[in-house]
Design an enzyme around this catalytic site. Sequence first.
Site, PDB file in Angstrom:
ATOM      1  N   ARG A 171     -12.457 -42.404   0.008  1.00  0.00           N
ATOM      2  CA  ARG A 171     -12.485 -42.341  -1.450  1.00  0.00           C
ATOM      3  C   ARG A 171     -12.736 -40.934  -1.972  1.00  0.00           C
ATOM      4  O   ARG A 171     -13.667 -40.256  -1.539  1.00  0.00           O
ATOM      5  CB  ARG A 171     -13.577 -43.275  -1.986  1.00  0.00           C
ATOM      6  CG  ARG A 171     -13.606 -43.356  -3.514  1.00  0.00           C
ATOM      7  CD  ARG A 171     -14.757 -44.206  -3.993  1.00  0.00           C
ATOM      8  NE  ARG A 171     -14.733 -44.363  -5.448  1.00  0.00           N
ATOM      9  CZ  ARG A 171     -15.773 -44.748  -6.176  1.00  0.00           C
ATOM     10  NH1 ARG A 171     -16.920 -45.038  -5.583  1.00  0.00           N
ATOM     11  NH2 ARG A 171     -15.673 -44.859  -7.497  1.00  0.00           N
ATOM     12  N   ASP A 221     -10.454 -48.858 -11.939  1.00  0.00           N
ATOM     13  CA  ASP A 221      -9.119 -49.439 -12.044  1.00  0.00           C
ATOM     14  C   ASP A 221      -8.830 -50.371 -10.869  1.00  0.00           C
ATOM     15  O   ASP A 221      -7.998 -51.271 -10.970  1.00  0.00           O
ATOM     16  CB  ASP A 221      -8.049 -48.352 -12.171  1.00  0.00           C
ATOM     17  CG  ASP A 221      -8.087 -47.330 -11.046  1.00  0.00           C
ATOM     18  OD1 ASP A 221      -9.063 -47.309 -10.273  1.00  0.00           O
ATOM     19  OD2 ASP A 221      -7.144 -46.518 -10.956  1.00  0.00           O
ATOM     20  N   CYS A 255      -7.129 -41.118  -2.985  1.00  0.00           N
ATOM     21  CA  CYS A 255      -7.809 -41.543  -1.769  1.00  0.00           C
ATOM     22  C   CYS A 255      -6.837 -41.523  -0.597  1.00  0.00           C
ATOM     23  O   CYS A 255      -5.690 -41.106  -0.718  1.00  0.00           O
ATOM     24  CB  CYS A 255      -8.363 -42.956  -1.944  1.00  0.00           C
ATOM     25  SG  CYS A 255      -9.372 -43.169  -3.431  1.00  0.00           S
ATOM     26  N   ASN A 261      -4.690 -46.221  -3.081  1.00  0.00           N
ATOM     27  CA  ASN A 261      -4.702 -44.773  -3.288  1.00  0.00           C
ATOM     28  C   ASN A 261      -3.944 -44.479  -4.570  1.00  0.00           C
ATOM     29  O   ASN A 261      -2.777 -44.842  -4.695  1.00  0.00           O
ATOM     30  CB  ASN A 261      -4.020 -44.078  -2.096  1.00  0.00           C
ATOM     31  CG  ASN A 261      -3.688 -42.619  -2.379  1.00  0.00           C
ATOM     32  OD1 ASN A 261      -4.377 -41.948  -3.132  1.00  0.00           O
ATOM     33  ND2 ASN A 261      -2.619 -42.134  -1.761  1.00  0.00           N
ATOM     34  N   ILE A 269      -1.134 -18.799 -10.089  1.00  0.00           N
ATOM     35  CA  ILE A 269      -1.088 -17.851  -8.973  1.00  0.00           C
ATOM     36  C   ILE A 269      -0.045 -16.788  -9.301  1.00  0.00           C
ATOM     37  O   ILE A 269       1.053 -17.101  -9.773  1.00  0.00           O
ATOM     38  CB  ILE A 269      -0.703 -18.562  -7.661  1.00  0.00           C
ATOM     39  CG1 ILE A 269      -1.880 -19.398  -7.159  1.00  0.00           C
ATOM     40  CG2 ILE A 269      -0.292 -17.570  -6.587  1.00  0.00           C
ATOM     41  CD1 ILE A 269      -3.025 -18.586  -6.618  1.00  0.00           C
TER      42      ILE A 269
END
Length: 644
Positions: free
Chosen positions: A51, A104, A2, A77, A303
């Site tokens: 969020r 959490d 977040c 976050n 990649i």
Amino acid sequence: MCGIAGLLTRKSIDNAVGHVENMLGVLAHRGPDDSGVWVDAQHGVVLGHRRLAILDLSPAGHQPMASRGERYHVVYNGEIYNFEMLRKALDSAGKTPTWRGHSDTEVLLAAFEAWGIDATLRQLVGMFAVAVWDRAERELVLARDRVGEKPLYYGFVGGSFVFASEQKAIRAVFGKVLEIDRDALSEFMRFGYVPAPQSIYRGISKLPPGHRLRLRGPDLQQIELQAYWEVSGVSQGALRSQLTHCDDEQLIDRVDQALREAVQLQMVSDVPLGAFLSGGVDSSTIVALMQAQSSQPVRTFTIGFNEDGFNEAPYAKAVAKYLGTDHTEMYVSADIAAGIIPELPHIYDEPFADSSQIPTTLVSRLTRQHVTVSLSGDGGDELFAGYPRYQITESLWRRVSRQPKALRQSVSAMLSCLPARDWDRMLKVLPASLRSRVNGRRIHRAAQLMTSSTLAEMYVRLMSQWQPEDGIVLGAGSQGIFASNWRNDDDLIQAMRRWDVSQHLPDDLLVKVDRATMSVSLEARAPMLDHRVVDLAFALPRRVLVRDGVGKWVLRRVLDRYVPRELIDRPKAGFSVPLAQWLRGPLRAWAESLLDPAVLNMQGFLDAKKVTEMWRQHVNGLYDRSLFLWNVLMFQAWLAAQDN
């Protein structure tokens, strides 16, 4: 994953709410799924949250969130990987009321109420940046995870205290009064990133990894900063004693088990999950442990580049085939890779010049098309001594430290007087195997390093581009010859690893991954950075880290249990781009526009003559100055973006 932001102010609460809402708008990429603001008008507190829903996708996971007793209000976050275990511990102790959901965040708040903030921080396993308003104590607490996976900026601006996940959120509101810190700019030109606790702006700081901050006092102006964890701490000393009598196979078992447990915890997700795979030791180990614990093929992503020496995609494909993963690869041209460069100043919201930011951004975009969470092998080289530079620096230091400094200075001058390309011509008589390890650029680098007075000076010089004595930043103060977070150790490689985990990892590599992944709303997780794995790695005896001149011995033996050695054994390549060639080719016009001496002189930050000379040396092929120039170019591009 977040984005968080907040303000504490004695000014208009309505203005403060507007400021936080503006900051959240800038952070929308970090959390596109939901947004929220909580206000304590009496105390001038505004907390904001964006969020990205990973666990408990329901409204029960909405933030800002209050504890059941309303004492704590939090914006957070990250991910607490052991939240289920903490929840069970709280239930067993009768410390919780009825749960509202299974996020959490709710467990975190319940733990704060049951055990207090400091005690809870020491029990968390995860990556996080958290802000908590404690109504009982009337104080704000900020905390950051132990290794620094999640960012958090803070400072006083105009009499108000502000914090945010990214600096550009603060700049969006207070940009007119922010001033570039020339000392921080000097550190950026040296390392290619701004080391914590500095930021590019004066008065705005980064919360260091493993620290918590309390803002308290009658006027909420007093800052108390304290570490709750450090590399090579007490827990590692206790572990070292436990491991003293273990043989090699037992130590391999310990590492295998610790990584298995970390991977298992980090595979918990309510959204699609995959992994970055380069085909090297670190990412292959993580993917192998994921596949060993999954009933379905793991999604893996790579990649590839067409330039020789920069393409690891075939190795990743071979590992993926052996493990049976659901593999996706994408080859990109120089034009496509170079095309994202104009976006970098926005993605990396303060100057940042690790050129592997380009492939990291590209693989993040590829991965986000398929999953929302991706695991990586970040941290393997630092924890298990995988960088060749550790052994090279140790060997060089042991040799040159025995010699008088005057002699070293004379030899250094002689080695430096011949241009790198002339050294390369002379070295053509050597066998190809030696030419790959000895070239003009490395000779010049060794010449510079051999005058160092200490190992710390030598290693930090090795990790630097522009040196403090170069005076590239006009008006910068005198900078120390090596970083203040260096700690000496009888084991020289241990000392270098500790510096890397304290500074280079959180301020360079983890910034690179966080900004690249979050720019496309992708959550990146790094199982090797579970602090219990870090503790174990720093407690291991040297013999299982470096053996027969090869690093990561114990990690390689773990991987041998899952992947044939012939698929992995090859020289370390790194996740890089052919920057030197690009600057002389497709990026030349872009670079020259940013390095215009008239523009540099007008801005007044950098010494235009020194920059111009460095550019001349590079484009004429005298030296490879790409890393020096990339630091300059990324600052110039960032500076130009601030005016747009």
